[in-house]
Design an enzyme around this catalytic site. Structure first.
Site, PDB file in Angstrom:
ATOM      1  N   HIS A   1       0.848  -1.181   0.000  1.00  0.00           N
ATOM      2  CA  HIS A   1       0.000   0.000   0.000  1.00  0.00           C
ATOM      3  C   HIS A   1       0.892   1.243   0.000  1.00  0.00           C
ATOM      4  CE1 HIS A   1       0.587  -0.690   4.421  1.00  0.00           C
ATOM      5  NE2 HIS A   1       0.867   0.601   4.347  1.00  0.00           N
ATOM      6  N   ALA A   2       0.256   2.379  -0.242  1.00  0.00           N
ATOM      7  CA  ALA A   2       0.915   3.686  -0.077  1.00  0.00           C
ATOM      8  C   ALA A   2       0.037   4.493   0.874  1.00  0.00           C
ATOM      9  CB  ALA A   2       1.054   4.384  -1.421  1.00  0.00           C
TER      10      ALA A   2
END
Ligand code: TYD
Length: 132
Positions: free
Chosen positions: A47-48
């Site tokens: 994820h970011a």
């Protein structure tokens, strides 16, 4: 992504490393968490974050961190408590190759907020490309 080398206070009793707001850690610290007991076949992250900045430190053992942002794609081995990696916002991260003794300390600029996550890689790329 920035690598930060911490100052060691070393004497015959051992080593002490201190991390201070706006010195070693370039943001206001709102949260600390740590990851351990991740086996070598486990991958985490994927994820970011829209806003969150983090500094990662392998205080024990080692692991591999793969990160991608608008201008770089890097794979780094975190294997020393003397080294931190600053992950800025809007940066995709994947974490793997944890050793059994790995304790990964994460120092974060924000409290936990599910709405700050970008879980979908294509969404992440779209956001990155929109800011280039
Ligand atoms: P997760 O984001 O899946 O970890 P990773 O990105 O390292 O793979 O988090 C694992 C679980 O812990 C998930 O249920 C959310 C929870 N969590 C918190 O409650 N607080 C936190 O600060 C974090 C990072 C996760």
């Amino acid at each position: 992504m920035n690598e930060i080398t911490f100052k060691k206070n070393e004497d015959p009793r051992g080593v002490l490393i201190s991390l201070e707001i706006f010195n070693e850690i370039p943001f206001e610290i709102k949260r600390i968490y740590y990851i351990y007991n991740s086996s070598s076949d486990v991958s985490r992250g994927f994820h970011a974050h829209k806003k969150l900045k983090q500094v990662l430190v392998a205080v024990s053992g080692s692991m591999t961190l793969k990160i991608e942002n608008c201008n770089e794609n890097k794979t780094i081995k975190l294997d020393s408590p003397e080294k931190g990696i600053l992950i800025d916002s809007v940066c995709w991260r994947e974490m793997y190759d944890f050793t059994d003794d790995c304790v990964l300390l994460v120092i974060a600029s924000e409290k936990y907020d599910q709405d700050d996550y970008i879980h979908n890689y294509d969404d992440f790329r779209r956001i990155v490309e929109s800011v280039i």
